[in-house]
Design a protein around this motif. Sequence first.
Motif, PDB file in Angstrom:
ATOM      1  N   GLN A  15       0.824  -1.206   0.000  1.00 24.77           N
ATOM      2  CA  GLN A  15       0.000   0.000   0.000  1.00 24.77           C
ATOM      3  C   GLN A  15       0.862   1.263   0.000  1.00 24.77           C
ATOM      4  O   GLN A  15       0.469   2.291  -0.539  1.00 24.77           O
ATOM      5  CB  GLN A  15      -0.933   0.015   1.220  1.00 24.77           C
ATOM      6  CG  GLN A  15      -2.042  -1.003   1.119  1.00 24.77           C
ATOM      7  CD  GLN A  15      -2.844  -1.149   2.413  1.00 24.77           C
ATOM      8  OE1 GLN A  15      -2.353  -0.864   3.512  1.00 24.77           O
ATOM      9  NE2 GLN A  15      -4.074  -1.621   2.277  1.00 24.77           N
ATOM     10  N   ARG A  63      -5.176  -1.623  -2.106  1.00 27.65           N
ATOM     11  CA  ARG A  63      -5.069  -0.262  -1.559  1.00 27.65           C
ATOM     12  C   ARG A  63      -6.171   0.055  -0.552  1.00 27.65           C
ATOM     13  O   ARG A  63      -6.018   0.964   0.256  1.00 27.65           O
ATOM     14  CB  ARG A  63      -5.107   0.758  -2.690  1.00 27.65           C
ATOM     15  CG  ARG A  63      -3.858   0.718  -3.534  1.00 27.65           C
ATOM     16  CD  ARG A  63      -3.856   1.802  -4.558  1.00 27.65           C
ATOM     17  NE  ARG A  63      -2.630   1.700  -5.342  1.00 27.65           N
ATOM     18  CZ  ARG A  63      -2.202   2.632  -6.128  1.00 27.65           C
ATOM     19  NH1 ARG A  63      -2.872   3.754  -6.270  1.00 27.65           N
ATOM     20  NH2 ARG A  63      -1.083   2.463  -6.810  1.00 27.65           N
ATOM     21  N   THR A  64      -7.277  -0.679  -0.600  1.00 31.94           N
ATOM     22  CA  THR A  64      -8.404  -0.361   0.282  1.00 31.94           C
ATOM     23  C   THR A  64      -8.604  -1.370   1.405  1.00 31.94           C
ATOM     24  O   THR A  64      -9.388  -1.110   2.319  1.00 31.94           O
ATOM     25  CB  THR A  64      -9.715  -0.286  -0.529  1.00 31.94           C
ATOM     26  OG1 THR A  64      -9.935  -1.535  -1.179  1.00 31.94           O
ATOM     27  CG2 THR A  64      -9.642   0.838  -1.555  1.00 31.94           C
ATOM     28  N   PHE A 103      -2.397  -1.519 -11.577  1.00 32.60           N
ATOM     29  CA  PHE A 103      -1.761  -0.310 -11.078  1.00 32.60           C
ATOM     30  C   PHE A 103      -1.153   0.392 -12.276  1.00 32.60           C
ATOM     31  O   PHE A 103      -0.100   0.010 -12.748  1.00 32.60           O
ATOM     32  CB  PHE A 103      -0.627  -0.622 -10.086  1.00 32.60           C
ATOM     33  CG  PHE A 103      -1.078  -0.900  -8.693  1.00 32.60           C
ATOM     34  CD1 PHE A 103      -0.991  -2.168  -8.167  1.00 32.60           C
ATOM     35  CD2 PHE A 103      -1.586   0.107  -7.890  1.00 32.60           C
ATOM     36  CE1 PHE A 103      -1.388  -2.427  -6.882  1.00 32.60           C
ATOM     37  CE2 PHE A 103      -1.981  -0.148  -6.608  1.00 32.60           C
ATOM     38  CZ  PHE A 103      -1.879  -1.429  -6.103  1.00 32.60           C
TER      39      PHE A 103
END
Length: 190
Positions: A15, A63-64, A103
């Motif tokens: 992250q 990322r979440t 990404f």
Amino acid sequence: MSVCDDSWELVHAVQGGDLPMFGEIYRRYHSSLIGFFVSRQFDRATAEDLTSETFVRALQAIRTVRYQGRDLGAWLVTIARNLTLDYRKSGRARRETSVPEVFDLDGTAAGPEVRVLAAMELDLVCDRLGELTGEQRNCLLLRRIHGYSVAETAALLGRSEGATRALQHRAERALASLMADAGKVPAENR
């Protein structure tokens, strides 16, 4: 530090932008996910495809995701379970999955077919790494995956720099030979 905390540290590293750490997540959970799919009556090839897709989806969502008091493997199995349901509901006879960009950090994200082929090759490399000696595997992981220098790798392995270079050379030749045997690299390139 527990394995649970350690796996979430890997997530936090990814992250934070350390994308190569996702390779460590992959290494730790790949076999478990293959087993998950095989235990649900998928053939090996489909299990490998679904495992690759699980990691693609995990990378998309990493990322979440937040720590929930459980091992990271529980999150990955949730993704795998949902993927199993989706796969069975769709009645797909063909192995085709549309994957949005993962990404796109530099604006040059590869298409889904490139990612699938790369994931398949990564599966093969990971399988072949398992056939190397422990020292050879550790040397390659430290040098090629984690990016340690020869001096740093030598210190971690308790070897001289010369011995570490020789070990790396032998490991690379052994891996190339194993890959050639698997049909991925022509023997003359070993």
